[in-house]
Design a protein around this motif. Structure first.
Motif, PDB file in Angstrom:
ATOM      1  N   ASP A 179       0.831  -1.211   0.000  1.00 36.50           N
ATOM      2  CA  ASP A 179       0.000   0.000   0.000  1.00 36.50           C
ATOM      3  C   ASP A 179       0.865   1.260   0.000  1.00 36.50           C
ATOM      4  O   ASP A 179       0.557   2.240  -0.700  1.00 36.50           O
ATOM      5  CB  ASP A 179      -0.920   0.012   1.217  1.00 36.50           C
ATOM      6  CG  ASP A 179      -2.052  -1.000   1.112  1.00 36.50           C
ATOM      7  OD1 ASP A 179      -2.304  -1.504  -0.001  1.00 36.50           O
ATOM      8  OD2 ASP A 179      -2.666  -1.302   2.152  1.00 36.50           O
ATOM      9  N   LEU A 180       1.944   1.246   0.782  1.00 33.86           N
ATOM     10  CA  LEU A 180       2.835   2.403   0.828  1.00 33.86           C
ATOM     11  C   LEU A 180       3.490   2.646  -0.526  1.00 33.86           C
ATOM     12  O   LEU A 180       3.607   3.779  -0.987  1.00 33.86           O
ATOM     13  CB  LEU A 180       3.906   2.196   1.898  1.00 33.86           C
ATOM     14  CG  LEU A 180       3.447   2.242   3.354  1.00 33.86           C
ATOM     15  CD1 LEU A 180       4.573   1.800   4.285  1.00 33.86           C
ATOM     16  CD2 LEU A 180       2.978   3.636   3.734  1.00 33.86           C
ATOM     17  N   VAL A 181       3.911   1.575  -1.163  1.00 37.16           N
ATOM     18  CA  VAL A 181       4.564   1.689  -2.465  1.00 37.16           C
ATOM     19  C   VAL A 181       3.573   2.175  -3.520  1.00 37.16           C
ATOM     20  O   VAL A 181       3.896   3.011  -4.374  1.00 37.16           O
ATOM     21  CB  VAL A 181       5.173   0.332  -2.871  1.00 37.16           C
ATOM     22  CG1 VAL A 181       5.632   0.347  -4.315  1.00 37.16           C
ATOM     23  CG2 VAL A 181       6.346  -0.013  -1.941  1.00 37.16           C
ATOM     24  N   ALA A 182       2.350   1.649  -3.466  1.00 34.22           N
ATOM     25  CA  ALA A 182       1.348   2.049  -4.448  1.00 34.22           C
ATOM     26  C   ALA A 182       0.970   3.521  -4.314  1.00 34.22           C
ATOM     27  O   ALA A 182       0.682   4.200  -5.299  1.00 34.22           O
ATOM     28  CB  ALA A 182       0.100   1.178  -4.304  1.00 34.22           C
ATOM     29  N   ALA A 183       0.999   4.024  -3.074  1.00 32.14           N
ATOM     30  CA  ALA A 183       0.610   5.410  -2.829  1.00 32.14           C
ATOM     31  C   ALA A 183       1.665   6.399  -3.317  1.00 32.14           C
ATOM     32  O   ALA A 183       1.333   7.531  -3.674  1.00 32.14           O
ATOM     33  CB  ALA A 183       0.342   5.623  -1.339  1.00 32.14           C
ATOM     34  N   ARG A 184       2.928   5.969  -3.309  1.00 33.54           N
ATOM     35  CA  ARG A 184       4.013   6.867  -3.705  1.00 33.54           C
ATOM     36  C   ARG A 184       4.991   6.120  -4.599  1.00 33.54           C
ATOM     37  O   ARG A 184       6.028   5.626  -4.131  1.00 33.54           O
ATOM     38  CB  ARG A 184       4.734   7.424  -2.473  1.00 33.54           C
ATOM     39  CG  ARG A 184       3.873   8.289  -1.570  1.00 33.54           C
ATOM     40  CD  ARG A 184       4.678   8.769  -0.372  1.00 33.54           C
ATOM     41  NE  ARG A 184       5.797   9.607  -0.759  1.00 33.54           N
ATOM     42  CZ  ARG A 184       6.759  10.017   0.088  1.00 33.54           C
ATOM     43  NH1 ARG A 184       6.710   9.652   1.361  1.00 33.54           N
ATOM     44  NH2 ARG A 184       7.747  10.776  -0.342  1.00 33.54           N
ATOM     45  N   PRO A 185       4.685   5.994  -5.880  1.00 40.40           N
ATOM     46  CA  PRO A 185       5.562   5.239  -6.786  1.00 40.40           C
ATOM     47  C   PRO A 185       6.974   5.817  -6.820  1.00 40.40           C
ATOM     48  O   PRO A 185       7.178   7.024  -6.682  1.00 40.40           O
ATOM     49  CB  PRO A 185       4.868   5.394  -8.146  1.00 40.40           C
ATOM     50  CG  PRO A 185       3.442   5.705  -7.816  1.00 40.40           C
ATOM     51  CD  PRO A 185       3.495   6.523  -6.553  1.00 40.40           C
ATOM     52  N   GLY A 186       7.947   4.933  -7.022  1.00 38.48           N
ATOM     53  CA  GLY A 186       9.333   5.356  -7.175  1.00 38.48           C
ATOM     54  C   GLY A 186      10.026   5.730  -5.892  1.00 38.48           C
ATOM     55  O   GLY A 186      10.986   6.518  -5.894  1.00 38.48           O
ATOM     56  N   LEU A 187       9.590   5.171  -4.757  1.00 43.04           N
ATOM     57  CA  LEU A 187      10.199   5.484  -3.470  1.00 43.04           C
ATOM     58  C   LEU A 187      11.670   5.086  -3.413  1.00 43.04           C
ATOM     59  O   LEU A 187      12.088   4.108  -4.040  1.00 43.04           O
ATOM     60  CB  LEU A 187       9.472   4.726  -2.347  1.00 43.04           C
ATOM     61  CG  LEU A 187       8.000   5.024  -2.075  1.00 43.04           C
ATOM     62  CD1 LEU A 187       7.491   4.101  -0.976  1.00 43.04           C
ATOM     63  CD2 LEU A 187       7.813   6.473  -1.679  1.00 43.04           C
ATOM     64  N   HIS A 188      12.442   5.845  -2.612  1.00 43.55           N
ATOM     65  CA  HIS A 188      13.764   5.381  -2.230  1.00 43.55           C
ATOM     66  C   HIS A 188      13.610   4.626  -0.926  1.00 43.55           C
ATOM     67  O   HIS A 188      13.223   5.205   0.097  1.00 43.55           O
ATOM     68  CB  HIS A 188      14.739   6.550  -2.047  1.00 43.55           C
ATOM     69  CG  HIS A 188      16.112   6.107  -1.610  1.00 43.55           C
ATOM     70  ND1 HIS A 188      16.986   6.944  -0.954  1.00 43.55           N
ATOM     71  CD2 HIS A 188      16.756   4.906  -1.716  1.00 43.55           C
ATOM     72  CE1 HIS A 188      18.103   6.298  -0.695  1.00 43.55           C
ATOM     73  NE2 HIS A 188      17.984   5.051  -1.138  1.00 43.55           N
ATOM     74  N   VAL A 189      13.895   3.337  -0.967  1.00 42.18           N
ATOM     75  CA  VAL A 189      13.729   2.456   0.188  1.00 42.18           C
ATOM     76  C   VAL A 189      15.094   2.091   0.742  1.00 42.18           C
ATOM     77  O   VAL A 189      16.011   1.720  -0.002  1.00 42.18           O
ATOM     78  CB  VAL A 189      12.961   1.169  -0.204  1.00 42.18           C
ATOM     79  CG1 VAL A 189      12.811   0.248   1.007  1.00 42.18           C
ATOM     80  CG2 VAL A 189      11.598   1.516  -0.783  1.00 42.18           C
ATOM     81  N   LEU A 190      15.227   2.176   2.052  1.00 48.01           N
ATOM     82  CA  LEU A 190      16.416   1.706   2.759  1.00 48.01           C
ATOM     83  C   LEU A 190      16.031   0.436   3.497  1.00 48.01           C
ATOM     84  O   LEU A 190      15.119   0.438   4.326  1.00 48.01           O
ATOM     85  CB  LEU A 190      16.897   2.768   3.751  1.00 48.01           C
ATOM     86  CG  LEU A 190      18.001   2.340   4.732  1.00 48.01           C
ATOM     87  CD1 LEU A 190      19.277   1.989   3.989  1.00 48.01           C
ATOM     88  CD2 LEU A 190      18.249   3.447   5.761  1.00 48.01           C
ATOM     89  N   ASP A 191      16.704  -0.668   3.193  1.00 52.79           N
ATOM     90  CA  ASP A 191      16.426  -1.953   3.836  1.00 52.79           C
ATOM     91  C   ASP A 191      17.612  -2.307   4.723  1.00 52.79           C
ATOM     92  O   ASP A 191      18.646  -2.787   4.251  1.00 52.79           O
ATOM     93  CB  ASP A 191      16.197  -3.026   2.770  1.00 52.79           C
ATOM     94  CG  ASP A 191      15.653  -4.328   3.363  1.00 52.79           C
ATOM     95  OD1 ASP A 191      15.493  -4.407   4.590  1.00 52.79           O
ATOM     96  OD2 ASP A 191      15.397  -5.265   2.578  1.00 52.79           O
ATOM     97  N   VAL A 192      17.463  -2.055   6.019  1.00 49.39           N
ATOM     98  CA  VAL A 192      18.537  -2.298   6.980  1.00 49.39           C
ATOM     99  C   VAL A 192      18.533  -3.778   7.369  1.00 49.39           C
ATOM    100  O   VAL A 192      17.517  -4.295   7.828  1.00 49.39           O
ATOM    101  CB  VAL A 192      18.375  -1.423   8.237  1.00 49.39           C
ATOM    102  CG1 VAL A 192      19.521  -1.668   9.207  1.00 49.39           C
ATOM    103  CG2 VAL A 192      18.292   0.047   7.851  1.00 49.39           C
ATOM    104  N   GLY A 193      19.658  -4.428   7.172  1.00 49.56           N
ATOM    105  CA  GLY A 193      19.722  -5.866   7.437  1.00 49.56           C
ATOM    106  C   GLY A 193      18.983  -6.671   6.395  1.00 49.56           C
ATOM    107  O   GLY A 193      18.537  -7.791   6.665  1.00 49.56           O
ATOM    108  N   GLY A 194      18.872  -6.116   5.185  1.00 47.83           N
ATOM    109  CA  GLY A 194      18.081  -6.748   4.130  1.00 47.83           C
ATOM    110  C   GLY A 194      18.711  -7.945   3.480  1.00 47.83           C
ATOM    111  O   GLY A 194      18.068  -8.622   2.671  1.00 47.83           O
TER     112      GLY A 194
END
Length: 248
Positions: free
Chosen positions: A24-39
């Motif tokens: 839902d978060l991604v759909a609301a704001r396409p093209g996000l910069h995501v930080l995945d800590v410990g990904g």
């Protein structure tokens, strides 16, 4: 997949409640910069990149990051995924402040010596309107789990120990209740937007299933979504999922 293409990942993990929220978060704001800590190996990062996000993965394991890079290449999203070998408490040293739209700290904070420092570093990377998604081990689920198998002293220890541990042989460094994780969030200069329990009924249902009654998985998933929203029921979730953002 052609460069620039993106796919709908809303059903990637079916009824998984955390993934539903992320989708839902991604759909609301396409093209996000995501930080995945410990990904690590990219089980979350690559699907997010497929959805059009730009993802920076921080992990201490060079082997896991190598798997991540292979996955990203195979999925055609290598240009959207950056891997950085670093400790979780050093995020501020490798990610510029104010550049991250969505930061993921899933099953990371309970493993750290100083989760407050790590979360403060993550908070500093958030852009205005940014969100931190935290998934942490729940204290009270562990109390019930120990009690249900007759380890009553261990259950009492988890309940009363400051870190929520049953002893020196506990594989986790700490567990959290909703109040404890809320205090951690506030100390990092963030505000809790939502707390839900994950796996509120699943452990109990699976224990019953071993005695012969098979659960209805679809109905269980819907029940979990309802239970996870209600206190004090959410407190007995195996995990607590917290969404937080900059205060003010």
């Amino acid at each position: 997949m052609r460069r620039g293409d993106s796919v709908d990942i809303s059903s990637r993990w079916g009824a998984d409640p955390v993934w539903r929220v992320l989708a839902d978060l991604v759909a609301a704001r396409p093209g996000l910069h995501v930080l995945d800590v410990g990904g690590g190996s990219g089980t979350v990062a690559v699907p997010l990149a497929l959805s059009g996000c730009r993802v920076t993965v921080i992990d201490t394991s060079i082997d896991a990051l190598a798997i991540l890079r292979r996955r990203a290449v195979d999925a055609g999203v290598a240009d959207r995924v950056e891997s950085v070998q670093a400790d979780a408490d050093g995020v501020g040293d490798v990610v510029a402040a104010g550049t991250v739209d969505l930061a993921l700290c899933h099953h990371v904070l309970e493993e750290l010596d100083d989760p407050a420092r790590a979360l403060a570093g993550v908070a500093a990377t958030l852009a205005p309107g940014g969100t931190v998604s935290m998934l942490v081990a729940g204290r009270f689920a562990a109390v019930l789990a120990q009690a249900m198998v007759g380890r009553y002293a261990s259950a009492a220890a988890v309940l009363t120990d400051p870190a929520g541990r049953w002893g020196a042989d506990d594989p986790l460094r700490r567990r959290f209740g909703a109040d404890e994780v809320s205090e951690l969030v506030a100390a990092a200069g963030l505000t809790v937007r939502r707390i839900t329990g994950v796996g509120v009924a699943s452990g109990l249902v699976h224990a019953c299933a071993r005695s012969g009654s098979a659960p209805d998985d679809d109905a269980l998933a819907e029940l979990e979504m309802l239970l996870g929203e209600h206190r004090p029921l959410l407190e007995i979730g195996t995990d607590l999922h917290v969404l937080a953002g900059p205060a003010g």
